[in-house]
Design a protein around this motif. Structure first.
Motif, mmCIF file in Angstrom:
data_model
loop_
_atom_site.group_PDB
_atom_site.id
_atom_site.type_symbol
_atom_site.label_atom_id
_atom_site.label_comp_id
_atom_site.label_asym_id
_atom_site.label_seq_id
_atom_site.Cartn_x
_atom_site.Cartn_y
_atom_site.Cartn_z
ATOM 1 N N PRO A 19 2.346 -76.108 24.309
ATOM 2 C CA PRO A 19 2.679 -75.148 23.255
ATOM 3 C C PRO A 19 3.075 -75.869 21.976
ATOM 4 C CG PRO A 19 4.552 -75.434 24.723
ATOM 5 C CD PRO A 19 3.423 -76.253 25.308
ATOM 6 N N SER A 20 3.148 -75.131 20.890
ATOM 7 C CA SER A 20 3.632 -75.702 19.638
ATOM 8 C C SER A 20 5.156 -75.765 19.670
ATOM 9 C CB SER A 20 3.189 -74.840 18.456
ATOM 10 O OG SER A 20 3.816 -73.560 18.520
ATOM 11 N N GLY A 21 5.705 -76.610 18.813
ATOM 12 C CA GLY A 21 7.149 -76.696 18.724
ATOM 13 C C GLY A 21 7.781 -75.378 18.290
ATOM 14 N N SER A 22 7.133 -74.676 17.353
ATOM 15 C CA SER A 22 7.692 -73.398 16.898
ATOM 16 C C SER A 22 7.684 -72.367 18.009
ATOM 17 C CB SER A 22 6.925 -72.884 15.671
ATOM 18 O OG SER A 22 5.533 -72.848 15.916
ATOM 19 N N ALA A 23 6.656 -72.402 18.872
ATOM 20 C CA ALA A 23 6.625 -71.485 20.011
ATOM 21 C C ALA A 23 7.729 -71.827 21.006
ATOM 22 C CB ALA A 23 5.259 -71.532 20.690
ATOM 23 N N VAL A 24 7.953 -73.121 21.241
ATOM 24 C CA VAL A 24 9.041 -73.540 22.133
ATOM 25 C C VAL A 24 10.382 -73.105 21.553
ATOM 26 C CG1 VAL A 24 10.253 -75.526 23.104
ATOM 27 C CG2 VAL A 24 7.754 -75.476 23.099
ATOM 28 N N GLN A 25 10.563 -73.270 20.252
ATOM 29 C CA GLN A 25 11.830 -72.886 19.634
ATOM 30 C C GLN A 25 12.075 -71.389 19.782
ATOM 31 O OE1 GLN A 25 13.340 -74.564 15.805
ATOM 32 N NE2 GLN A 25 13.006 -72.485 15.037
ATOM 33 N N ALA A 26 11.044 -70.570 19.515
ATOM 34 C CA ALA A 26 11.207 -69.124 19.645
ATOM 35 C C ALA A 26 11.534 -68.728 21.077
ATOM 36 C CB ALA A 26 9.930 -68.417 19.170
ATOM 37 N N ALA A 27 10.844 -69.344 22.047
ATOM 38 C CA ALA A 27 11.107 -69.028 23.448
ATOM 39 C C ALA A 27 12.511 -69.471 23.842
ATOM 40 C CB ALA A 27 10.064 -69.691 24.336
ATOM 41 N N ALA A 28 12.890 -70.683 23.441
ATOM 42 C CA ALA A 28 14.203 -71.207 23.802
ATOM 43 C C ALA A 28 15.320 -70.345 23.226
ATOM 44 C CB ALA A 28 14.335 -72.649 23.327
ATOM 45 N N ARG A 29 15.125 -69.821 22.050
ATOM 46 C CA ARG A 29 16.138 -68.932 21.480
ATOM 47 C C ARG A 29 16.213 -67.634 22.269
ATOM 48 N NH1 ARG A 29 15.839 -69.731 14.844
ATOM 49 N NH2 ARG A 29 16.545 -71.925 14.871
ATOM 50 N N ARG A 30 15.081 -67.131 22.741
ATOM 51 C CA ARG A 30 15.101 -65.948 23.611
ATOM 52 C C ARG A 30 15.863 -66.241 24.905
ATOM 53 N NH1 ARG A 30 9.592 -65.724 22.248
ATOM 54 N NH2 ARG A 30 8.964 -66.485 24.309
ATOM 55 N N TRP A 31 15.731 -67.466 25.410
ATOM 56 C CA TRP A 31 16.430 -67.853 26.642
ATOM 57 C C TRP A 31 17.923 -68.075 26.413
ATOM 58 C CZ3 TRP A 31 12.588 -72.473 27.160
ATOM 59 C CH2 TRP A 31 11.311 -71.982 27.430
ATOM 60 N N GLY A 32 18.354 -68.084 25.155
ATOM 61 C CA GLY A 32 19.758 -68.308 24.860
ATOM 62 C C GLY A 32 20.145 -69.756 24.686
ATOM 63 N N VAL A 33 19.160 -70.631 24.471
ATOM 64 C CA VAL A 33 19.458 -72.059 24.331
ATOM 65 C C VAL A 33 20.178 -72.307 23.020
ATOM 66 C CG1 VAL A 33 18.470 -74.369 24.138
ATOM 67 C CG2 VAL A 33 17.485 -72.715 25.748
ATOM 68 N N ARG A 34 21.317 -73.013 23.118
ATOM 69 C CA ARG A 34 22.153 -73.271 21.941
ATOM 70 C C ARG A 34 22.311 -74.769 21.724
ATOM 71 N NH1 ARG A 34 27.011 -70.622 24.430
ATOM 72 N NH2 ARG A 34 25.674 -70.805 26.275
ATOM 73 N N ALA A 35 22.457 -75.136 20.481
ATOM 74 C CA ALA A 35 22.654 -76.544 20.137
ATOM 75 C C ALA A 35 23.905 -77.072 20.820
ATOM 76 C CB ALA A 35 22.769 -76.703 18.622
ATOM 77 N N GLY A 36 23.778 -78.255 21.426
ATOM 78 C CA GLY A 36 24.920 -78.896 22.047
ATOM 79 C C GLY A 36 25.258 -78.398 23.440
ATOM 80 N N VAL A 37 24.526 -77.434 23.967
ATOM 81 C CA VAL A 37 24.793 -76.895 25.299
ATOM 82 C C VAL A 37 23.734 -77.438 26.257
ATOM 83 C CG1 VAL A 37 24.927 -74.803 26.726
ATOM 84 C CG2 VAL A 37 25.862 -74.809 24.393
ATOM 85 N N PRO A 38 24.148 -78.070 27.355
ATOM 86 C CA PRO A 38 23.161 -78.631 28.282
ATOM 87 C C PRO A 38 22.306 -77.562 28.942
ATOM 88 C CG PRO A 38 25.367 -78.713 29.236
ATOM 89 C CD PRO A 38 25.526 -78.301 27.799
ATOM 90 N N ILE A 39 21.092 -77.978 29.297
ATOM 91 C CA ILE A 39 20.132 -77.086 29.961
ATOM 92 C C ILE A 39 19.875 -77.609 31.364
ATOM 93 C CG2 ILE A 39 17.783 -76.161 29.886
ATOM 94 C CD1 ILE A 39 17.831 -76.734 26.847
ATOM 95 N N VAL A 40 19.909 -76.714 32.333
ATOM 96 C CA VAL A 40 19.565 -77.051 33.714
ATOM 97 C C VAL A 40 18.375 -76.189 34.126
ATOM 98 C CG1 VAL A 40 20.314 -77.036 36.128
ATOM 99 C CG2 VAL A 40 21.898 -77.752 34.328
ATOM 100 N N LEU A 41 17.362 -76.831 34.672
ATOM 101 C CA LEU A 41 16.123 -76.176 35.065
ATOM 102 C C LEU A 41 15.975 -76.231 36.583
ATOM 103 C CD1 LEU A 41 14.123 -78.329 32.567
ATOM 104 C CD2 LEU A 41 14.608 -75.932 32.163
ATOM 105 N N TYR A 42 15.481 -75.152 37.167
ATOM 106 C CA TYR A 42 15.196 -75.198 38.599
ATOM 107 C C TYR A 42 13.953 -74.385 38.912
ATOM 108 C CZ TYR A 42 17.005 -70.439 39.357
ATOM 109 O OH TYR A 42 17.202 -69.079 39.325
#
Length: 290
Positions: free
Chosen positions: A73-96
């Protein structure tokens, strides 16, 4: 967060974060080759607070042509999706995930390539969480919009190294190109998905399943080192990895990262290579090393 801090997190470490009310974003990336949509399974039971991530639509861009079955995907698409997921600057992400660490490894690679550094894979996946006696939530989650900024628009030239088809072929001359598919697909005995059966000439087969134990945990670092050393990785000037379409190769890249080796991904992988009839195809076991 313990060993392999930039790649893996254990159930106990994640549980400690949650129990201490530490900020953490948990993403459920369940995906299987024959069952790519994990939304129903997610609704039936997921880690509390985990947001579902669709690998097919949010970690891939199917509008791209000529770049395999799962183009980046493009970076802008990743950014839009990550914001929908609630990803915030400085907050760790755990994937499973719930299958061979494929979904979580793909998300780990994509997010890091987009320039998001604090991303880890839950070792053992959903099964490990359940086996530890931790509870699950049902239904959906509705996080507040995140604020993450993604610095890399083009993930093919992003924060992690990638290979073109030509570069993947060339790396076999000076380094090691890892094929992460099952041995029968590597040898060309079976090809359930792509146009041709076989592998890129000169590639070495290290199936992603060989990197996990029978419970779905990454093998200890010493065992991973032995597997990759047998494939010639330790003596290589450069290392690349591919699979069917750039998903399960991320498991190999994560395992290599655990033992301190950075490998480049050929994102289009065999699904891109095999569409061009002028590209050579090898079958059978890997060629003997000179």
């Amino acid at each position: 967060m313990g060993a392999h801090t930039d790649t893996l997190i254990t159930v106990a470490e994640l549980a400690d974060l949650i129990d201490a009310a530490e900020p953490v974003t948990i993403l459920d990336v369940r995906w299987q080759l024959g069952r790519p949509d994990g939304r129903l399974a997610y609704g039936d039971g997921h880690l509390p607070g985990a947001v579902y991530v669709d690998l097919e639509t949010e970690l891939s861009d199917h509008s791209a042509r000529g770049r395999g079955r799962h183009p980046l995907p493009s970076g802008s698409a990743v950014q839009a999706a990550a914001r929908r997921w609630g990803v915030r600057a400085g907050v760790p992400i755990v994937l499973y995930d719930n299958w061979n660490r494929a979904g979580s490894a793909r998300a780990w690679w994509v997010l890091r390539a987009a320039g998001i550094p604090d991303v880890r894979i839950l070792d053992g996946g959903l099964a490990a969480w359940v086996a530890a006696g931790r509870g699950l939530a049902t239904g959906g989650e509705h996080p507040h919009d995140g604020d993450i900024e993604v610095p890399h628009e083009n993930l093919y030239t992003g924060a992690l190294p990638t290979l073109t088809a030509a570069q993947a072929a060339a790396i076999t001359n000076s380094g090691v190109l890892i094929d992460a598919r099952a041995p029968e697909r590597f040898r060309g005995e079976s090809e359930p998905v792509d146009l041709a059966a076989g592998h890129i000439p000169g590639a070495r087969n290290v199936p992603n399943g060989a990197l996990l134990d029978d419970r779905g945990f990454f093998r200890p670092a010493a065992e991973l080192d032995a597997v990759f050393t047998a494939a010639g990785v330790r003596d290589a000037a450069a290392v690349g990895a591919y699979c069917g379409s750039g998903v399960t190769a991320a498991v190999d890249i994560a395992a290599l990262r655990i033992i301190g080796i950075d490998a480049a991904l050929f994102p289009g992988s065999w699904s891109e290579w095999s569409t061009d009839p002028t590209r050579p195809v090898a079958t059978g076991p890997a060629e003997a090393r000179a």
